[in-house]
Design a protein around this motif. Sequence first.
Motif, mmCIF file in Angstrom:
data_model
loop_
_atom_site.group_PDB
_atom_site.id
_atom_site.type_symbol
_atom_site.label_atom_id
_atom_site.label_comp_id
_atom_site.label_asym_id
_atom_site.label_seq_id
_atom_site.Cartn_x
_atom_site.Cartn_y
_atom_site.Cartn_z
ATOM 1 N N GLY A 68 -5.063 0.915 -1.488
ATOM 2 C CA GLY A 68 -4.079 0.105 -0.798
ATOM 3 C C GLY A 68 -2.781 -0.053 -1.558
ATOM 4 N N THR A 111 -4.670 2.133 7.708
ATOM 5 C CA THR A 111 -4.865 1.593 6.366
ATOM 6 C C THR A 111 -3.503 1.328 5.736
ATOM 7 N N GLN A 112 -3.341 0.159 5.179
ATOM 8 C CA GLN A 112 -2.081 -0.227 4.556
ATOM 9 C C GLN A 112 -1.950 0.435 3.190
ATOM 10 N N VAL A 113 -0.820 1.056 2.982
ATOM 11 C CA VAL A 113 -0.480 1.588 1.662
ATOM 12 C C VAL A 113 0.813 0.918 1.215
ATOM 13 N N THR A 114 0.766 0.296 0.066
ATOM 14 C CA THR A 114 1.939 -0.358 -0.496
ATOM 15 C C THR A 114 2.308 0.333 -1.800
#
Length: 121
Positions: free
Chosen positions: A10, A115-118
Amino acid sequence: QVQLQESGPGLVKTSQTVSLTCTVSGGSITTNLYSWSWIRQPPGKGLEWMGVIAHDGSTNYSPSLKSRTSISRDTSKNQFSLQLSSVVPEDTAVYYCNAVYSGPLGHSDYWGQGTQVTVSS
């Protein structure tokens, strides 16, 4: 019915490579009835198509991301994956895997939950 599930980290740091995997059930990634894509949505922006892998393993990428994007597959696991290199904070987004069916039953598309990718600076 095809179901897709994204997985991956993430949080990544600037300049790293993010690797995401999409696990497919209910359909084979080697059937010529489907194509398999990665699509992302940055916060406050629209959907951005990143690339596709076809049933035969051939790939096509968005021109704006081509130099940093690679899509591959593992047919033994019925998975396909995305690698995005040299990430920057602007790559922060929700990443989706997508399947498009085109066959005798018509045309449909299927999405993972995302899906969150930061990307941290």
